[in-house]
Design a protein around this motif. Structure first.
Motif, PDB file in Angstrom:
ATOM      1  N   TYR A   1      -9.950  -6.805   9.643  1.00  0.00           N
ATOM      2  CA  TYR A   1      -9.795  -5.890   8.403  1.00  0.00           C
ATOM      3  C   TYR A   1      -9.350  -4.474   8.513  1.00  0.00           C
ATOM      4  O   TYR A   1      -8.565  -3.954   7.935  1.00  0.00           O
ATOM      5  CB  TYR A   1     -11.240  -5.751   7.883  1.00  0.00           C
ATOM      6  CG  TYR A   1     -11.525  -4.976   6.527  1.00  0.00           C
ATOM      7  CD1 TYR A   1     -10.957  -5.300   5.320  1.00  0.00           C
ATOM      8  CD2 TYR A   1     -12.050  -3.747   6.704  1.00  0.00           C
ATOM      9  CE1 TYR A   1     -11.152  -4.683   4.239  1.00  0.00           C
ATOM     10  CE2 TYR A   1     -12.244  -2.921   5.843  1.00  0.00           C
ATOM     11  CZ  TYR A   1     -11.761  -3.324   4.357  1.00  0.00           C
ATOM     12  OH  TYR A   1     -11.918  -2.476   3.256  1.00  0.00           O
ATOM     13  N   VAL A   2      -9.721  -3.760   9.565  1.00  0.00           N
ATOM     14  CA  VAL A   2      -9.293  -2.601   9.946  1.00  0.00           C
ATOM     15  C   VAL A   2      -7.893  -2.452  10.290  1.00  0.00           C
ATOM     16  O   VAL A   2      -7.018  -1.675   9.735  1.00  0.00           O
ATOM     17  CB  VAL A   2     -10.228  -1.762  11.001  1.00  0.00           C
ATOM     18  CG1 VAL A   2      -9.602  -0.448  11.257  1.00  0.00           C
ATOM     19  CG2 VAL A   2     -11.568  -1.805  10.684  1.00  0.00           C
ATOM     20  N   LEU A   3      -7.494  -3.408  11.139  1.00  0.00           N
ATOM     21  CA  LEU A   3      -5.933  -3.427  11.553  1.00  0.00           C
ATOM     22  C   LEU A   3      -5.124  -3.467  10.245  1.00  0.00           C
ATOM     23  O   LEU A   3      -4.294  -2.883  10.151  1.00  0.00           O
ATOM     24  CB  LEU A   3      -5.772  -4.411  12.606  1.00  0.00           C
ATOM     25  CG  LEU A   3      -6.247  -4.135  14.038  1.00  0.00           C
ATOM     26  CD1 LEU A   3      -6.218  -5.284  14.926  1.00  0.00           C
ATOM     27  CD2 LEU A   3      -5.778  -2.935  14.559  1.00  0.00           C
ATOM     28  N   ARG A   4      -5.521  -4.415   9.372  1.00  0.00           N
ATOM     29  CA  ARG A   4      -4.646  -4.910   8.253  1.00  0.00           C
ATOM     30  C   ARG A   4      -4.691  -4.068   7.189  1.00  0.00           C
ATOM     31  O   ARG A   4      -3.730  -3.912   6.514  1.00  0.00           O
ATOM     32  CB  ARG A   4      -4.749  -6.343   7.728  1.00  0.00           C
ATOM     33  CG  ARG A   4      -4.391  -7.387   9.000  1.00  0.00           C
ATOM     34  CD  ARG A   4      -3.108  -7.738   9.003  1.00  0.00           C
ATOM     35  NE  ARG A   4      -2.518  -8.200   7.633  1.00  0.00           N
ATOM     36  CZ  ARG A   4      -2.506  -9.354   7.261  1.00  0.00           C
ATOM     37  NH1 ARG A   4      -3.152 -10.224   8.109  1.00  0.00           N
ATOM     38  NH2 ARG A   4      -2.129  -9.813   6.036  1.00  0.00           N
ATOM     39  N   VAL A   5      -5.826  -3.689   6.890  1.00  0.00           N
ATOM     40  CA  VAL A   5      -6.161  -2.903   5.514  1.00  0.00           C
ATOM     41  C   VAL A   5      -6.290  -1.441   5.716  1.00  0.00           C
ATOM     42  O   VAL A   5      -5.820  -0.465   4.882  1.00  0.00           O
ATOM     43  CB  VAL A   5      -7.501  -3.346   5.071  1.00  0.00           C
ATOM     44  CG1 VAL A   5      -7.593  -2.359   3.489  1.00  0.00           C
ATOM     45  CG2 VAL A   5      -7.525  -4.894   4.587  1.00  0.00           C
ATOM     46  N   HIS A   6      -6.670  -0.755   6.898  1.00  0.00           N
ATOM     47  CA  HIS A   6      -6.583   0.480   7.239  1.00  0.00           C
ATOM     48  C   HIS A   6      -5.407   0.942   8.421  1.00  0.00           C
ATOM     49  O   HIS A   6      -5.935   1.919   8.868  1.00  0.00           O
ATOM     50  CB  HIS A   6      -8.009   0.850   7.638  1.00  0.00           C
ATOM     51  CG  HIS A   6      -8.834   0.773   6.281  1.00  0.00           C
ATOM     52  ND1 HIS A   6      -9.303   1.649   5.411  1.00  0.00           N
ATOM     53  CD2 HIS A   6      -9.921  -0.223   5.898  1.00  0.00           C
ATOM     54  CE1 HIS A   6     -10.084   1.305   4.540  1.00  0.00           C
ATOM     55  NE2 HIS A   6     -10.463   0.154   4.899  1.00  0.00           N
ATOM     56  N   ASP A   7      -4.812   0.178   8.755  1.00  0.00           N
ATOM     57  CA  ASP A   7      -3.944   0.443   9.791  1.00  0.00           C
ATOM     58  C   ASP A   7      -4.565   0.922  11.076  1.00  0.00           C
ATOM     59  O   ASP A   7      -3.879   1.532  11.740  1.00  0.00           O
ATOM     60  CB  ASP A   7      -2.634   1.474   9.162  1.00  0.00           C
ATOM     61  CG  ASP A   7      -2.002   0.955   8.037  1.00  0.00           C
ATOM     62  OD1 ASP A   7      -1.407  -0.282   7.860  1.00  0.00           O
ATOM     63  OD2 ASP A   7      -1.796   2.128   7.040  1.00  0.00           O
ATOM     64  N   GLY A   8      -5.650   0.227  11.560  1.00  0.00           N
ATOM     65  CA  GLY A   8      -6.277   0.413  12.522  1.00  0.00           C
ATOM     66  C   GLY A   8      -7.160   1.836  12.690  1.00  0.00           C
ATOM     67  O   GLY A   8      -7.579   2.053  13.643  1.00  0.00           O
ATOM     68  N   ASP A   9      -7.408   2.677  11.505  1.00  0.00           N
ATOM     69  CA  ASP A   9      -8.129   3.710  11.603  1.00  0.00           C
ATOM     70  C   ASP A   9      -9.420   3.347  11.178  1.00  0.00           C
ATOM     71  O   ASP A   9      -9.496   3.190   9.907  1.00  0.00           O
ATOM     72  CB  ASP A   9      -7.260   4.682  10.672  1.00  0.00           C
ATOM     73  CG  ASP A   9      -7.884   6.226  10.794  1.00  0.00           C
ATOM     74  OD1 ASP A   9      -8.530   6.439  11.605  1.00  0.00           O
ATOM     75  OD2 ASP A   9      -7.286   6.911   9.976  1.00  0.00           O
ATOM     76  N   VAL A  10     -10.500   3.614  11.843  1.00  0.00           N
ATOM     77  CA  VAL A  10     -11.852   3.555  11.601  1.00  0.00           C
ATOM     78  C   VAL A  10     -12.546   4.751  10.814  1.00  0.00           C
ATOM     79  O   VAL A  10     -13.549   4.800  10.412  1.00  0.00           O
ATOM     80  CB  VAL A  10     -12.412   3.196  12.696  1.00  0.00           C
ATOM     81  CG1 VAL A  10     -12.018   1.605  13.362  1.00  0.00           C
ATOM     82  CG2 VAL A  10     -12.397   4.061  13.604  1.00  0.00           C
ATOM     83  N   ALA A  11     -11.419   5.614  10.578  1.00  0.00           N
ATOM     84  CA  ALA A  11     -11.965   6.907  10.062  1.00  0.00           C
ATOM     85  C   ALA A  11     -12.696   6.850   8.804  1.00  0.00           C
ATOM     86  O   ALA A  11     -13.748   7.602   8.366  1.00  0.00           O
ATOM     87  CB  ALA A  11     -10.877   8.173   9.725  1.00  0.00           C
TER      88      ALA A  11
END
Length: 235
Positions: free
Chosen positions: A24-34
Motif C-alpha cells: 500500500y505504501v509503495l503503490r499509493v504513497h510512493d514509499g513515503d510513510v510520513a
C-alpha cells in the motif's frame, strides 16, 4: 486444536498484513510513510523497500483497497496474539490449570484489562486513526475470549510440569516463545519489516530451541502414562 497453532496463525496474519501495508505504501504513497509516521514516536515504520517487495507491489491490483492495513488490522490482532501467548505458556505448564483458567471468567478479565491499556495508549498517541482503532480493539476484546474458551474446551488431558527435567524444558520453551513474540512486535506490530533480516538469526535459534525443548520434554511424559497403565493392569 491447541492455542499454539492458533497463535502461529495469528502471527502469520500479522506478517501478511505487514506485506500488504508495504504494498500500500509503495503503490499509493510512493514509499513515503510520513503520512502516518508523523503521528507516532520514533522507532516505527522501517519499510522493507527492496527489489522483491517492489516487484510484488507492482503485481497487486487495487492497492488503494489495502488502506485498512494501516494500524486497523494490527489493532485487532494484537490482543489475540498476547492472550494466546499467555494461555500457551499456561498449557505447557499444566494442562488442567490451562483448561480451568482459559475456560473461566479470568480470560474475560485479562481481555478487558489489556484492551483498556491498549486503548489508553491509543488515546495518548491519538491521530486520525484513533477512533477506529479503539472500536476495533473493543471488538477484539469481545471476540477473543470466546475463542480462547472454545480452544480450552476442546483440549485433551495431558501432563503437567512435575520434574526438574520438565521444568528446564519448560523454561527454555518460555524463553523461546517470548523471544519470538518480541520479534513479531518489533518487526511487524511496529511496522518494522526491514528489521526482520537482523532479527531472523535470533528467531531461528529461538524456534530451534522451542522444538528441541518440546522433544526433550516428550520422553519425560512417557513414564507417567506408562505408570498409569501399569497401575491399572493386573499383577
Amino acid at each position: 486444536m491447541c492455542p499454539e497453532v492458533v497463535l502461529g496463525f495469528v502471527a502469520a496474519l500479522v506478517y501478511v498484513n505487514q506485506v500488504l501495508f508495504t504494498v500500500y505504501v509503495l503503490r499509493v504513497h510512493d514509499g513515503d510513510v510520513a503520512f502516518v509516521a508523523r503521528y507516532l514516536p520514533e522507532g516505527w515504520f522501517a519499510l522493507a523497500d527492496g527489489p522483491a517487495m517492489r516487484a510484488l507491489a507492482e503485481r497487486v491490483p487495487g492497492p488503494e483497497l489495502l488502506a485498512p492495513s494501516v494500524l486497523r488490522v494490527q489493532a485487532f490482532l494484537e490482543l489475540p496474539l498476547v492472550l494466546l501467548a499467555y494461555v500457551t505458556v499456561l498449557r505447557w505448564l499444566d494442562r488442567g490449570l490451562y483448561r480451568r483458567v482459559a475456560g473461566s471468567w479470568v480470560v474475560w478479565a485479562a481481555s478487558l484489562s489489556y484492551t483498556f491499556v491498549f486503548c489508553v495508549v491509543e488515546w495518548d498517541l491519538r491521530n486520525p486513526y484513533t477512533t477506529e482503532d479503539i472500536v476495533i480493539r473493543v471488538c477484539a476484546a469481545v471476540v477473543t475470549p470466546p475463542l480462547v474458551q472454545w480452544l480450552a474446551r476442546r483440549d485433551r488431558g495431558g501432563p503437567r510440569v512435575s520434574s526438574l527435567a520438565q521444568m528446564l524444558a519448560f523454561a527454555v520453551s518460555v524463553w523461546a516463545l517470548g523471544h519470538l513474540v518480541l520479534t513479531v512486535y518489533d518487526t511487524a506490530l511496529l511496522y518494522n519489516l526491514a528489521h526482520l533480516g537482523g532479527r531472523l538469526p535470533g528467531a531461528v535459534v529461538a524456534a530451534v530451541a522451542l522444538v528441541a525443548s518440546a522433544r526433550a520434554a516428550a520422553p519425560c511424559r512417557t513414564p507417567r502414562r506408562e505408570s498409569a497403565r501399569r497401575a491399572t493392569s493386573p499383577k
